[in-house]
Design a protein around this motif. Structure first.
Motif, mmCIF file in Angstrom:
data_model
loop_
_atom_site.group_PDB
_atom_site.id
_atom_site.type_symbol
_atom_site.label_atom_id
_atom_site.label_comp_id
_atom_site.label_asym_id
_atom_site.label_seq_id
_atom_site.Cartn_x
_atom_site.Cartn_y
_atom_site.Cartn_z
ATOM 1 N N ALA A 1175 0.819 -1.207 0.000
ATOM 2 C CA ALA A 1175 0.000 0.000 0.000
ATOM 3 C C ALA A 1175 0.859 1.266 0.000
ATOM 4 O O ALA A 1175 0.525 2.258 -0.638
ATOM 5 C CB ALA A 1175 -0.939 -0.012 1.205
ATOM 6 N N HIS A 1178 1.983 1.801 -3.774
ATOM 7 C CA HIS A 1178 0.959 1.247 -4.647
ATOM 8 C C HIS A 1178 1.225 1.545 -6.121
ATOM 9 O O HIS A 1178 0.697 0.872 -6.992
ATOM 10 C CB HIS A 1178 -0.420 1.779 -4.245
ATOM 11 C CG HIS A 1178 -0.532 3.271 -4.338
ATOM 12 N ND1 HIS A 1178 -0.196 4.112 -3.295
ATOM 13 C CD2 HIS A 1178 -0.923 4.085 -5.359
ATOM 14 C CE1 HIS A 1178 -0.386 5.363 -3.655
ATOM 15 N NE2 HIS A 1178 -0.818 5.383 -4.905
ATOM 16 N N ASN A 1331 -5.208 2.379 -4.683
ATOM 17 C CA ASN A 1331 -4.859 2.136 -3.290
ATOM 18 C C ASN A 1331 -6.077 2.362 -2.406
ATOM 19 O O ASN A 1331 -6.526 3.493 -2.222
ATOM 20 C CB ASN A 1331 -3.730 3.071 -2.844
ATOM 21 C CG ASN A 1331 -3.319 2.827 -1.396
ATOM 22 O OD1 ASN A 1331 -3.597 1.770 -0.834
ATOM 23 N ND2 ASN A 1331 -2.651 3.801 -0.803
#
Length: 1556
Positions: A1175, A1178, A1331
């Protein structure tokens, strides 16, 4: 070099599985050794003299060389304590034949020298006895071993009473073993009475297997039996001779028959007449069965004359004998074959490098005709024979050439050798002044009166007188033919090699000839490691290749050599190639030298060329040789001291020596004298060397297999067990046609008669596997063997899933793959094309069919996963590869696939790839295993530069700029240790000389190229030493040649863990590829040259409360030889850290947020590309193709960092079924996962535990839908998921709840997983946001740059050198001198380096450093100024003669040397090993590795360079405490102290008082 058919004619010149039924034959050594221990303890025990014609009847060839063992000359397998065996060597009858030869001078009344055994040596001995007696698996099952600790003097061995009772161990044998161990002091007292009590009831049980009837013999020598009738049958090739019931004959002359059958108790013995004519027996076949006996000599009375059995006949000529074929010596049921010739040393190692032509810089030859008019000159270095200058001066037509000639000579220092020859004519413009100068400089008698076209040749010394010159002149005649004027003279190099310089000049049929030759004179002397007085003039030897091509092996005849020492021989001929005779860069590369001649010869008589149906499309020579075949239930077979040539046929079952379905041939089979092959020379043969088929317990010892077709030492069906290969040599193993694995590419494509339909074999995978040792069952022992050149592989452990051929059904499916490895100890593999050692793969065990059209026994896939009792439900038993030396293998030094496998004490040098360890399998097909390499040395490009020719394909510049042979290709990326998948561990290893060039990458650690498979983040390294010569420590590859796009899943996920920072400089660091953002964080360091990134495993917390504090203990592990951890010392360790389980190091390493694997299965569809991103990054997703294209499911295995959030998307609509497995997760480890789905999808999410072996599922728990993402990801223990329809992401918290053990992928309860089933509708959109997680700044808790590791004092292999004689300690010497030019160019200081201690020299002159040859300790150092010092020559002589003690290694270095004041030559250096006085070159450089003492070791080196030459520099590994040094008995302790003091330091060596 094509395979040559050896000449025929006259004689040569001067396992069944299951519980063991009983002990193997090696147990015969225990009783005499026990008695010797008991009797030897008495004072006054005496040695027994040895008579070579009447050896002790109790001796056995199964006995190991105890004399060598207890003198620490050899190290036995399984070990790395103090026990006084005052008379352990009291009886020489217990020595092997090599030991006997070493004791010829013992007298009857001579007491043996008392020996003190260390704890380690006792442990080695006891382990060897147990493994040799019970087999490795049962030995480790019955006994537990504790290593020698610092606080104890004796090793501890405990036996398992229950297991002793459960296993059917022969009670008398076990009783003897336990008593032996008790007497040695290594069996626990508490264990003794308990163990012995278990035997009481079994001691009187009757023997189950009856012994074979003894072979009756009157006296030690069979030919002396009084009941033998003399036999002189003559020659009648039509006669079918039979020696039958009641007939006992002594063959006293040569004979020839159609056939000879010995049966029904008949006996034929060859007469032994050492001074009579040799005996030759010719026949189409000889068959021995039903009580028949054939004897040539005996074990106690070796045959002393020359005997030949010659088998004749063409293929398809005459009827075959059922079960045997044609042209054979056959032994059937009840038959006796006893062949015992003289047993010379079978093979040894070269102890001094043999250069091409026998000279350090090779021979020199030049011949010219037209175009060389005038005077032709060659200037040579008198100390080496090297041509250092050359010139042609046309003094016939060009008046100015005289000035150029005089200038040329003025540059040459006095003392150089000169050779001169006239080409065409040199007289017309040769001035009187020049003639007079040539007369004086060259010492010529004829140059002053040299006339038109007169041939003239001269060899002399510049500045010498006429007495030192060889010269000849001839008159020119108008007919154009004068003959040759030849000048020839012998000289001596500094190392004692005598060489001849020849110059010639003349006219032949109107054509001028002139030229020069430099060559060794009167034969070349080889220096060998062992005593070889048993090798005789006229014998033939082979010297193995020490380069990439096996075809550089060379044969020579031996010449008489009265001047040779006991370890020297003189050869007839000149070597074409370089053969190494020393330890180079810490790896033993000494060439094997084997004796091909024996006084008993069995040969096939051959045609001049191939004919008929003998595979003539592949071979130009006749391949229908003789063969020896032994069937089951024979009465006795022993062969020693026998030569076999022109044996074997390209027919299944017809091999030089073939044990065919003979079953147990040792004591288990009822043989009181276990069967053996000892000291055979099998060469120039046409189908294998020794074939062991359905036979167990055979000893093959000291046997040579040279220049043969097909697998050489060959186990056939996969059932063969408990066979021991001890100290055998195989080389020049070529391809054959019999099996697919024997064939080369052309044979593989052409032979298709057994494939199904029109299938075309794939040579690289179906065939091309010919090996010197083809080991089809792991339960066999390989000890001290050498595989010195095969077309494909040196030693190949191959696995038959089920028994094949005539052994079908003898063990259940998969048993061989699970069988523990026998002893593998101290073996050498080199000059093989594919690999030195290969562990892995199997053979196809089904016939060709439409389903699988490949031929039966084609190379196939298999995995080696040894378990106790070959039962996969029982614990793993590590396979230990102890003491492998692998060098100059084109592709791999070693490749091993399986688990658990441990390499240790091994050396890898100059291989394309040093070592690759590949895992047992891949999740979920196995439970997880590990591989390890420890205490080993890896060298990229050593100082063994090799030599061109002999099918060496690649010659190019090395990293140091010098030309050398290269593996595979000039551009091939060289790697020391290659990571494939894992987990693999590497600890305490040393890397040297891995430096890229403009042509190729070369890295210490690299990765499997074009890798589609997963890579384990548990791959780890620790205590690694990268020497300064390593220019590229790690390399992840780049797109381009060899690497392709470098874009496969495994390429992208390449990773390993540097536990202590010994590779990267930063402890607890993960190293991944530079573009792998699954691992990155801002604290990472990018290393562009590696194409890598270094990251710590610590990241900022992503949720509250995830940090846990506490303390636990971490075991410091000690390993026994089986690889099990047997004792631990507990030490504090921070909670959520894991202990290193490598025996090489014992510290804790953080894993709380470390790298792990996420295993993802996807179904419906199975062909999608997965995109996964962390994350925090991303925008840098990693795309994985998966590894199972076309399978029912696809699998992906990204490496992830714990306690992070990851986003998974696909290149199409998401699969309907996705399963997430947390692989290698420990309890409590977790990830957050977001998966992209169509927004209308409906989910069923289930957690369960999957039992891989049973295929069952338990602990099923359904996930509930959460109200928010935060509640689904809070990690409270609730099973919740959340689907965000706005973003299209399904959120789950993936956490391990069960404890995992060891290297298992999963917990002991099974494999935890989350199964996600999505119900989706056609046409649903699957586009998701990049994301779905909240944006947070990424920060590093612990940036790499803040934790630079300190120096590591315990890193690297503990051994200085990995050698075939592990008990010999070495000292590493490096000498670097400087010339005047080097000093003016501001070069660094001259120095001498001893191990890691550097002695720097900054003053002009000569420097001496003296070491004790027994301990390696520095005894003295001194500097002499050769320019301003008064009478320097006298001072040097006085120092050498009076200060330096006997038994000293003398290291000499120079800096800006000038002429030595007081002497033109220094004869004192002859006292240090130089063959002649030293004449220093003004402004030159000098380096010497010398020895002062009574001996003249082979390692002495002298370099005396002129100023224009490269500065003298030498490196050498010098052995300490050799027998020839005659070290005192207390040298062992000083040796240990000297090595314990080794450290890196710089020491100034300015003038200091001489000291002892």
């Amino acid at each position: 070099m094509p395979l040559r058919r050896a000449p025929t004619g006259g004689p040569p010149g001067p396992g069944t599985p299951g519980p063991p039924k009983g002990p193997p034959a090696a147990a015969r050594m225990l009783l005499p050794l026990l008695l010797l221990l008991l009797v030897g303890a008495r004072p006054g025990a005496q040695a027994t003299s040895v008579n070579k014609r009447s050896l002790n009847p109790n001796s056995s060839l199964w006995d190991p060389d105890y004399e060598g063992l207890l003198h620490s000359q050899k190290t036995l397998p399984g070990t790395v304590g103090s026990y006084k065996a005052s008379s352990l060597l009291g009886s020489s009858s217990l020595l092997g034949h090599q030991g006997r030869r070493s004791l010829p001078s013992q007298n009857l009344g001579q007491k043996p020298q008392e020996k003190q055994l260390s704890c380690d040596m006792l442990l080695k001995l006891s382990r060897y006895i147990l493994m040799d007696t019970f087999g490795p698996s049962l030995a480790w099952n019955l006994f537990r071993f504790y290593n020698c600790g610092r606080e104890v003097n004796l090793p501890k061995i405990h036996n398992s009473r229950l297991k002793v009772a459960q296993h059917k161990v022969k009670p008398f044998l076990l009783h003897r073993v336990l008593r032996l161990l008790r007497n040695m002091g290594v069996l626990s007292e508490a264990q003794q009475s308990k163990a012995f009590s278990l035997l009481k009831k079994q001691m009187l049980k009757p023997r189950k297997t009856p012994l074979k009837p003894k072979v009756e013999q009157s006296g030690p020598c069979p030919e002396a039996a009084p009941y033998l009738a003399p036999w002189r049958p003559g020659s009648d090739t039509r006669r079918a001779a039979v020696v039958g019931r009641g007939v006992a004959l002594r063959l006293e002359s040569s004979a020839a028959f159609h056939s000879l059958v010995i049966r029904d108790g008949g006996r034929l013995v060859f007469a032994d007449r050492p001074h009579g004519p040799p005996i030759t027996l010719r026949a189409r076949y000889i068959l021995i069965h039903d009580g028949g006996e054939l004897h040539i000599g005996s074990e106690r009375c070796p045959y002393g004359s020359r005997a030949t059995i010659s088998l004749y006949g063409r293929a398809a000529e005459g009827a075959a004998v059922e079960g045997f074929g044609q042209k054979f010596v056959g032994v059937g049921g009840g038959g006796v074959l006893e062949l015992h010739g003289r047993r010379p040393r079978s093979w040894t190692l070269l102890d001094k490098t043999l250069h091409p032509g026998g000279l350090r810089h090779g021979p020199y030859s030049s011949e010219k005709r037209w175009g060389s008019r005038g005077l032709n000159l060659r200037i040579l270095d008198a100390g080496t024979g090297r041509v250092v200058a050359a010139g042609r001066f046309d003094t016939h037509l060009q008046p100015g050439e005289c000035r150029r000639l005089l200038a040329f000579l003025a540059l040459q220092p006095a003392g150089r050798l000169v050779a001169a020859a006239v080409g065409d004519s040199a007289a017309r413009s040769l001035t009187l002044e020049t003639r007079l100068l040539l007369r004086d400089r060259l010492g010529s008698r004829f140059i002053a009166r040299l006339g038109y076209r007169q041939p003239w040749a001269l060899v002399g010394i510049l500045g010498g007188d006429q007495g030192s010159t060889a010269e000849e002149k001839r008159d020119y005649h108008g007919n154009g033919t004068t003959g040759l004027a030849v000048a020839r003279r012998d000289f001596l190099t500094y190392d004692g090699t005598r060489f001849t310089v020849t110059a010639f000049s003349g006219w032949i049929k109107g054509v001028p000839h002139n030229g020069f030759k430099v060559e060794v004179s009167k034969g070349i002397i080889l220096h060998l490691v062992d005593e070889v007085t048993s090798w005789l003039p006229g014998d033939r030897i082979v010297v193995a290749s020490t380069d990439y091509s096996m075809h550089q092996a060379e044969e020579f005849n031996l010449l008489p050599c009265p001047e040779c020492k006991s370890n020297q021989v003189k050869i007839d001929g000149s070597p074409l190639y370089l053969h190494i005779g020393e330890v180079i860069d810490g790896v033993d590369m000494r060439a094997e030298v084997g004796l091909l001649t024996r006084n008993i010869l069995i040969q096939g008589e051959m045609e001049d060329s191939c004919y008929g149906q003998n595979q003539c499309q592949f071979f130009s020579f006749d391949t229908f040789g003789g063969h020896i075949k032994i069937l089951r239930n024979f009465r006795s077979v022993h062969m020693s001291g026998v030569e076999l040539k022109n044996m074997g046929q390209q027919i299944l079952g017809s091999y030089p020596v073939h044990f065919h379905l003979a079953e147990d041939v040792d004591e288990r089979g009822g043989y009181e004298r276990p069967t053996y092959l000892d000291n055979l020379a099998i060469h120039h043969c046409f189908s294998r060397c020794v074939a062991i088929h359905g036979t167990h317990g055979l000893l093959v010892k000291d046997t040579i297999g040279y220049d043969t077709l097909g697998h050489c030492f060959f186990l056939e069906d996969g059932t063969e067990q408990r066979n021991t290969f001890y100290h055998n040599l195989g080389l020049l193993t070529r391809s054959g046609t019999i099996l697919p694995s024997d064939r080369n590419e052309a044979m593989c494509l052409a032979i298709r008669s057994h494939v199904y339909g029109n299938y075309v074999p794939v040579p690289s995978t179906d065939c091309m596997a010919v090996s010197t040792f083809w080991i089809a069952n792991p339960n066999n022992n390989l000890i001290e063997n050498a595989a010195a050149g095969a077309q494909d592989v040196g030693i190949w452990y191959i696995f038959h899933r089920v028994p094949t051929g005539q052994s079908e059904g003898q063990y259940p499916e998969g048993q061989a793959e699970h069988t523990p490895l026998g002893v593998f100890y101290n073996n050498r593999v080199h000059s093989n094309f594919k690999a030195g050692l290969f562990i892995g793969k199997g053979v196809k065990t089904t016939r060709a069919s439409a389903e699988d059209p490949r031929e039966y026994l084609t190379v196939d896939n298999a995995r080696f996963r040894p378990h106790q009792d070959a039962d996969p439900e029982k614990p793993r038993v590590p396979a230990v590869i102890d003491g492998l030396i692998a060098f100059k293998n084109n592709d791999h030094g070693a490749w091993a696939r399986g688990g658990d496998i441990i390499f240790r004490n091994s050396g890898f040098s100059d291989n394309g790839i040093g070592l690759t360890l590949a895992s047992d399998g891949t999740f979920p097909t196995d439970e997880g295993s590990s591989l390890e390499v420890t205490r080993s040395v890896f060298v990229g490009e050593s100082s063994n530069f090799g030599s061109q020719g002999g099918q060496n394909s690649y010659w190019g510049k090395g990293a140091n700029g010098e030309y050398r042979t290269l593996p595979r290709n000039k551009t091939f990326p060289i790697r020391g240790f290659q990571i494939y998948d894992g987990p693999v561990r590497m600890a305490k290893c040393t890397f040297k000389k891995f430096t890229p060039t403009v042509d190729r990458y070369s890295s210490a650690i690299g990765f499997f190229m074009k890798n589609s498979w997963q890579i384990s983040p548990q791959n780890n390294v620790s205590q690694i030493l990268m020497e300064k010569s390593v220019g590229l420590k790690v390399f992840f590859g780049r797109s381009g040649e060899w690497f392709g796009n470098n874009d496969n899943d495994g390429d992208k996920m390449s990773v390993f863990h540097d536990l202590d920072g010994s590779v990267t400089g930063y402890p607890d660091t993960f190293i991944g590829r530079a573009d792998n953002y699954l691992l990155r964080h801002p604290g990472c360091l990018t290393v562009p040259r590696w194409n890598g990134v270094m990251c710590t495993g610590k990241f900022a917390q992503e949720s509250e409360g995830s940090g846990i504090k506490g303390v636990l203990t971490c075991p410091q592990c000690i390993w026994n030889p089986s690889g099990d951890m047997t004792s631990c010392l507990l030490r504090p360790c921070v909670l959520r850290q894991i202990c290193m389980t490598s025996c090489a190091s014992s510290f804790c390493t953080g894993i709380s947020h470390g790298a792990k694997q996420l295993y993802i299965q996807a179904r419906r569809p199975e062909n999608l590309t997965l995109s996964i991103a962390r994350a925090a990054y991303h925008s840098h997703p990693l795309r994985l193709q998966g590894v199972n294209r076309g399978a029912p499911y696809q699998q992906y295995q990204p490496v992830v960092m714990l306690e992070q959030a990851y986003i998974i998307r696909w290149d199409g609509r998401a699969p309907e079924d996705v399963i997430l497995y947390p692989i290698n997760f420990n309890r409590g480890d977790w990830l957050r996962i977001a998966l992209c789905y169509p927004r209308e999808a409906v989910f069923q999410v289930v957690a369960d535990i999957y039992q891989r072996r049973t295929g069952t599922v338990h602990s099923v728990k359904h996930y509930l839908a959460a109200a928010s993402r935060a509640s689904a990801l809070n990690g409270t223990g609730q099973r919740l998921f959340f689907f965000d329809r706005a973003s299209g992401y399904l959120f789950v918290h993936l956490q391990a709840h069960e404890a995992r053990k060891g290297h298992s992928y999963c917990s002991q309860q099974g494999c935890e997983r989350i199964k996600i089933t999505a119900h989706m509708y056609p046409g649903d959109s699957w586009s998701c946001d990049p994301n779905p997680f909240p944006q947070r700044p990424v920060s590093a808790q612990r940036p790499v740059s803040q934790h630079l590791a300190g120096g590591c004092q315990v890193c690297g292999a503990p051994q200085l050198a990995i050698t075939s004689t592990p008990s010999v300690k070495y000292v590493r010497i490096q000498i670097q001198s400087l010339s005047r030019a080097d000093v003016q160019n501001r070069s660094t200081s001259a120095f001498i380096k001893v191990n890691d201690t550097v002695f720097l020299f900054d003053s002009r002159g000569i420097f001496f450093l003296v070491l004790d040859a027994c301990s390696g300790a520095v005894m003295s150092r001194w500097h002499f100024d050769t320019v301003t010092g008064e009478n320097a020559a006298s001072a040097v002589a006085d120092y050498v003669l009076t200060v330096i003690k006997e038994r000293s290694l003398v290291l000499v270095c120079s800096r800006d040397i000038a002429e030595v004041v007081g002497s033109s030559e220094m004869s004192v250096f002859t006292r240090l090993g130089s063959a002649k006085p030293i004449v220093f070159h003004k402004e030159g450089s000098f380096a010497m590795l010398g020895y002062k003492g009574q001996a003249k070791p082979s390692w002495i080196k002298v370099l005396n360079h002129a100023g224009y030459q490269k500065a003298a520099s030498l490196q050498h590994y010098v052995p300490l405490r050799l027998k020839e040094y005659q070290c005192p008995a207390d040298a062992d302790e000083s040796l240990k102290f000297a090595f314990s003091q080794n450290r890196w330091e710089h020491i100034s060596a300015e003038p200091a008082a001489p000291r002892d």
